[in-house]
Design a protein around this motif. Structure first.
Motif, PDB file in Angstrom:
ATOM      1  N   LEU A   1       0.821  -1.197   0.000  1.00 38.48           N
ATOM      2  CA  LEU A   1       0.000   0.000   0.000  1.00 38.48           C
ATOM      3  C   LEU A   1       0.855   1.247   0.000  1.00 38.48           C
ATOM      4  CD1 LEU A   1      -2.689  -1.131   2.630  1.00 38.48           C
ATOM      5  CD2 LEU A   1      -2.825  -1.255   0.126  1.00 38.48           C
ATOM      6  N   ALA A   2       1.937   1.240   0.758  1.00 37.72           N
ATOM      7  CA  ALA A   2       2.831   2.395   0.822  1.00 37.72           C
ATOM      8  C   ALA A   2       4.181   1.939   1.363  1.00 37.72           C
ATOM      9  CB  ALA A   2       2.237   3.498   1.690  1.00 37.72           C
ATOM     10  N   SER A   3       5.249   2.690   0.978  1.00 38.61           N
ATOM     11  CA  SER A   3       6.588   2.316   1.449  1.00 38.61           C
ATOM     12  C   SER A   3       7.472   3.554   1.478  1.00 38.61           C
ATOM     13  CB  SER A   3       7.208   1.261   0.529  1.00 38.61           C
ATOM     14  OG  SER A   3       8.513   0.958   0.952  1.00 38.61           O
ATOM     15  N   SER A   4       8.291   3.628   2.498  1.00 46.77           N
ATOM     16  CA  SER A   4       9.234   4.751   2.591  1.00 46.77           C
ATOM     17  C   SER A   4      10.365   4.597   1.604  1.00 46.77           C
ATOM     18  CB  SER A   4       9.785   4.861   4.008  1.00 46.77           C
ATOM     19  OG  SER A   4      10.508   3.677   4.345  1.00 46.77           O
ATOM     20  N   ASP A   5      10.752   3.345   1.305  1.00 47.02           N
ATOM     21  CA  ASP A   5      11.817   3.067   0.324  1.00 47.02           C
ATOM     22  C   ASP A   5      11.629   1.653  -0.155  1.00 47.02           C
ATOM     23  OD1 ASP A   5      14.019   2.896  -1.253  1.00 47.02           O
ATOM     24  OD2 ASP A   5      15.501   3.126   0.361  1.00 47.02           O
ATOM     25  N   GLU A   6      11.046   1.537  -1.360  1.00 43.87           N
ATOM     26  CA  GLU A   6      10.745   0.197  -1.862  1.00 43.87           C
ATOM     27  C   GLU A   6      12.014  -0.617  -2.101  1.00 43.87           C
ATOM     28  OE1 GLU A   6       8.160   0.099  -5.186  1.00 43.87           O
ATOM     29  OE2 GLU A   6       6.700   1.508  -4.334  1.00 43.87           O
ATOM     30  N   THR A   7      13.118   0.054  -2.453  1.00 41.99           N
ATOM     31  CA  THR A   7      14.364  -0.676  -2.725  1.00 41.99           C
ATOM     32  C   THR A   7      14.913  -1.363  -1.469  1.00 41.99           C
ATOM     33  OG1 THR A   7      15.683   1.304  -2.346  1.00 41.99           O
ATOM     34  CG2 THR A   7      14.961   0.891  -4.603  1.00 41.99           C
ATOM     35  N   ALA A   8      14.505  -0.863  -0.315  1.00 37.24           N
ATOM     36  CA  ALA A   8      14.992  -1.466   0.946  1.00 37.24           C
ATOM     37  C   ALA A   8      14.351  -2.820   1.196  1.00 37.24           C
ATOM     38  CB  ALA A   8      14.712  -0.527   2.120  1.00 37.24           C
ATOM     39  N   PHE A   9      13.238  -3.095   0.463  1.00 38.89           N
ATOM     40  CA  PHE A   9      12.524  -4.361   0.701  1.00 38.89           C
ATOM     41  C   PHE A   9      12.578  -5.283  -0.514  1.00 38.89           C
ATOM     42  CE2 PHE A   9      10.589  -1.163   3.392  1.00 38.89           C
ATOM     43  CZ  PHE A   9      10.519  -1.802   4.618  1.00 38.89           C
ATOM     44  N   LEU A  10      12.993  -4.746  -1.670  1.00 45.71           N
ATOM     45  CA  LEU A  10      13.032  -5.568  -2.867  1.00 45.71           C
ATOM     46  C   LEU A  10      14.270  -6.455  -2.886  1.00 45.71           C
ATOM     47  CD1 LEU A  10      11.875  -2.926  -5.527  1.00 45.71           C
ATOM     48  CD2 LEU A  10      10.517  -4.763  -4.462  1.00 45.71           C
ATOM     49  N   ALA A  11      14.207  -7.500  -3.622  1.00 44.13           N
ATOM     50  CA  ALA A  11      15.333  -8.448  -3.819  1.00 44.13           C
ATOM     51  C   ALA A  11      15.859  -8.986  -2.499  1.00 44.13           C
ATOM     52  CB  ALA A  11      16.454  -7.788  -4.616  1.00 44.13           C
ATOM     53  N   LYS A  12      15.011  -9.044  -1.506  1.00 45.97           N
ATOM     54  CA  LYS A  12      15.387  -9.595  -0.213  1.00 45.97           C
ATOM     55  C   LYS A  12      14.408 -10.677   0.177  1.00 45.97           C
ATOM     56  CE  LYS A  12      17.602  -5.326   1.364  1.00 45.97           C
ATOM     57  NZ  LYS A  12      17.600  -4.253   2.371  1.00 45.97           N
ATOM     58  N   SER A  13      14.778 -11.434   1.147  1.00 47.29           N
ATOM     59  CA  SER A  13      13.913 -12.531   1.580  1.00 47.29           C
ATOM     60  C   SER A  13      12.593 -11.971   2.103  1.00 47.29           C
ATOM     61  CB  SER A  13      14.609 -13.331   2.683  1.00 47.29           C
ATOM     62  OG  SER A  13      13.732 -14.306   3.185  1.00 47.29           O
ATOM     63  N   ASP A  14      11.477 -12.630   1.763  1.00 47.22           N
ATOM     64  CA  ASP A  14      10.166 -12.219   2.243  1.00 47.22           C
ATOM     65  C   ASP A  14       9.546 -13.251   3.166  1.00 47.22           C
ATOM     66  OD1 ASP A  14       9.815 -14.180   0.405  1.00 47.22           O
ATOM     67  OD2 ASP A  14       8.265 -13.141  -0.749  1.00 47.22           O
ATOM     68  N   ASP A  15      10.426 -13.999   3.817  1.00 45.85           N
ATOM     69  CA  ASP A  15       9.916 -15.013   4.743  1.00 45.85           C
ATOM     70  C   ASP A  15       9.139 -14.374   5.883  1.00 45.85           C
ATOM     71  OD1 ASP A  15      11.083 -16.957   3.217  1.00 45.85           O
ATOM     72  OD2 ASP A  15      12.910 -17.127   4.465  1.00 45.85           O
ATOM     73  N   ASP A  16       9.626 -13.228   6.366  1.00 46.77           N
ATOM     74  CA  ASP A  16       8.935 -12.551   7.463  1.00 46.77           C
ATOM     75  C   ASP A  16       7.550 -12.107   7.043  1.00 46.77           C
ATOM     76  OD1 ASP A  16       9.719  -9.195   7.024  1.00 46.77           O
ATOM     77  OD2 ASP A  16      10.576 -10.786   5.785  1.00 46.77           O
ATOM     78  N   LEU A  17       7.426 -11.637   5.781  1.00 50.64           N
ATOM     79  CA  LEU A  17       6.133 -11.191   5.279  1.00 50.64           C
ATOM     80  C   LEU A  17       5.159 -12.354   5.161  1.00 50.64           C
ATOM     81  CD1 LEU A  17       4.388  -8.913   4.126  1.00 50.64           C
ATOM     82  CD2 LEU A  17       5.407  -9.361   1.879  1.00 50.64           C
ATOM     83  N   LYS A  18       5.635 -13.465   4.701  1.00 50.09           N
ATOM     84  CA  LYS A  18       4.776 -14.649   4.591  1.00 50.09           C
ATOM     85  C   LYS A  18       4.253 -15.078   5.964  1.00 50.09           C
ATOM     86  CE  LYS A  18       7.055 -16.402   0.421  1.00 50.09           C
ATOM     87  NZ  LYS A  18       7.878 -17.481  -0.169  1.00 50.09           N
ATOM     88  N   GLU A  19       5.139 -15.020   6.965  1.00 49.55           N
ATOM     89  CA  GLU A  19       4.717 -15.376   8.312  1.00 49.55           C
ATOM     90  C   GLU A  19       3.649 -14.409   8.823  1.00 49.55           C
ATOM     91  OE1 GLU A  19       5.430 -17.888  10.359  1.00 49.55           O
ATOM     92  OE2 GLU A  19       6.620 -18.872   8.810  1.00 49.55           O
ATOM     93  N   ALA A  20       3.809 -13.116   8.500  1.00 48.67           N
ATOM     94  CA  ALA A  20       2.827 -12.106   8.930  1.00 48.67           C
ATOM     95  C   ALA A  20       1.488 -12.339   8.253  1.00 48.67           C
ATOM     96  CB  ALA A  20       3.366 -10.710   8.638  1.00 48.67           C
ATOM     97  N   LEU A  21       1.505 -12.717   6.958  1.00 49.87           N
ATOM     98  CA  LEU A  21       0.261 -13.031   6.256  1.00 49.87           C
ATOM     99  C   LEU A  21      -0.457 -14.201   6.902  1.00 49.87           C
ATOM    100  CD1 LEU A  21       1.446 -12.624   2.544  1.00 49.87           C
ATOM    101  CD2 LEU A  21      -0.050 -11.069   3.841  1.00 49.87           C
TER     102      LEU A  21
END
Length: 485
Positions: A100-120
């Motif tokens: 929805l919004a991000s302060s810096d999308e590059t800080a989250f791209l090309a990185k592991s999203d395991d934490d996000l999956k757990e949050a979902l």
């Protein structure tokens, strides 16, 4: 595998220090990394608490019918406010995982999203990524309002400073531990050499001794147990050499005594056989001729008598040297000075026959506790020996005097010198110093008889050569006026 103590020390210390170093560095590293995780977890927990407070306050101020819709509308404001307040990059996601919004999308791209999956899935999770000298934690958790999940907040927090400091600490400890273990290993190596080098020298020395070489000397300038071991080792070698020398000396003495004994018994056999053969021959001839030849008869009988006397003297001397010392013999108060004077006067006739003279100087009242017959025999043997071995036309001097509580007897006669070793052997019963001048029928028993008599009377005797004279000195305890108890 390792045959020497030195190799065992070196390899053993090396293995111990390497294993200890690895265990220590790994333990320190694990401990620091574990503490870092605790610090990160604690910071992220505080981050979650603060962000939840912010979201709940925002929802309390504005009441929307749909919290999810409101969460989506205020996403940009939440990103800006939370980025400013936490100093971290923030991203807001819908419950479906839509950004929805991000302060810096590059800080989250090309990185592991395991934490996000757990949050979902409704869980709070974080994941730390390392990029060279940079450490970053991605932290996600579901936002729940009034029991309903309305969205997901995701943070990217930088922990590079923490991990940089931890890495520096690990490196510092690594190098310090490496230096300490290197110094310890060097000290252990020096210590092992300090122990093994002396042991090596002792081993080499013992190998030389095993080969029969006793000319080895171990000298360590140290006062510890190894130094004492070297001293004991040298003392052991000295004692072995001394024992071997004693054995060799005793062996040589026994060999010499055996040779002397053989010569002695050969002489005895000859001296006994000669008169017996002569006596037997004359006796048989007299038996055959009877008294028909008076001249031969007289000659034969005289010869038999002469040879019988010589044989009798030989037997007496043999009995004298072999009898036990003063057994069943009575000791009395004896005027030894008077006995010596009498012997000197009686032996003067024998000395004249050999073209010698006897001069004596004997004090009065020289009394001892002893046996008159044995003392007389002692003086006769000494004078007889002096007469036989003196130079022709020489004078034999005899002196007896009191010195303190003892009577000193001194016999001097000019004579050729013997070897030094011979003087210590003259009292042996099987030893003859000069067989060329010995009388017929003499077997060298005189001085051995003399020594036995002196010892019976608790005295001492010695013989030596000085100023072209053979000197015999005796000492016997002087007896006072009272009778012995």
């Amino acid at each position: 595998m390792f045959r020497t103590i030195k190799a065992k020390f070196i390899i053993g210390f090396f293995v111990i220090f390497v294993l200890s170093f690895l265990v220590l560095t790994q333990t320190v590293k694990e401990t620091i990394w574990s503490n870092n995780q605790k610090v990160v977890t604690s910071d992220l927990v505080d981050l979650k608490k603060n962000s939840i407070v912010y979201v709940r306050q925002a929802f309390l101020i504005n009441h929307y019918k749909s919290n999810e819709l409101y969460f989506s509308d205020m996403a940009t404001d939440m990103v800006n406010d939370l980025t400013h307040s936490t100093g971290s990059n923030v991203s807001v996601y819908s419950v479906d995982g839509e950004l929805l919004a991000s302060s810096d999308e590059t800080a989250f791209l090309a990185k592991s999203d395991d934490d996000l999956k757990e949050a979902l899935n409704g869980n709070t999770a974080y994941h730390i990524t390392y990029n060279r000298s940079k450490a970053e934690a991605l932290f996600s958790y579901p936002v729940v309002i009034d029991g309903t999940k309305v969205g997901i907040l995701r943070f990217s927090k930088d922990f590079s400073l923490l991990y940089k400091q931890s890495g520096e600490i690990v490196d510092f400890i690594f190098y310090i531990a490496l230096a300490i273990f290197a110094i310890a290993y060097l000290f252990s190596y020096i210590l092992s050499r300090n122990i093994t080098i002396p042991l090596t020298k002792l081993t080499e020395a013992s190998s030389e001794i095993k080969k029969g070489n006793l000319d080895v000397d171990i000298n360590f300038q140290r006062k510890d147990e190894i130094g004492q071991l070297a001293i004991n080792f040298n003392e052991m070698i000295y004692r072995i050499k001394d024992q071997i020398s004693t054995i060799e000396r005793d062996r040589d003495q026994l060999k010499e005594l055996n040779e002397q004994e053989k010569r002695f018994y050969d002489n005895i056999t000859h001296e006994l056989k000669t008169p017996l053969t002569s006596i037997l021959g004359y006796a048989e001839m007299i038996k055959e001729k009877g008294e028909s030849d008076q001249k031969f008869f007289d000659k034969g009988m005289n010869h038999i008598i002469e040879e019988s006397r010589r044989l009798h003297n030989l037997v007496l001397k043999l009995l004298e040297i072999s009898r036990s010392s003063s057994i069943n013999q009575k000791f009395d108060r004896v005027d030894v000075g008077g006995i010596l004077k009498d012997v000197c006067e009686s032996m003067s006739f024998r000395a004249e026959r050999y073209k010698r003279r006897i001069r004596y100087d004997v004090e009065e009242n020289l009394f001892v506790y002893g046996q008159a017959d044995r003392l007389r025999q002692l003086f006769i043997n000494l004078l007889d020996n002096a007469i036989k071995y003196s130079f022709a036309n020489s004078e034999i001097n005899v002196e007896a005097k009191t010195v303190e509580e003892k009577i000193h007897f001194i016999f001097k006669n000019p004579s050729p010198p013997f070897e030094d070793v011979q003087y210590s052997k003259l009292f042996q019963p099987h030893y003859s110093a000069n067989e060329t001048v010995a009388e017929k029928g003499s077997m060298g028993l005189g001085l051995s008889i003399v020594k036995a008599i002196v010892e019976e009377h608790k005295g001492t005797i010695k013989i030596f050569y000085e100023e072209n004279q053979t000197i015999v000195v005796m000492e016997i305890n002087r007896l006072g006026e009272e009778e012995p108890s």
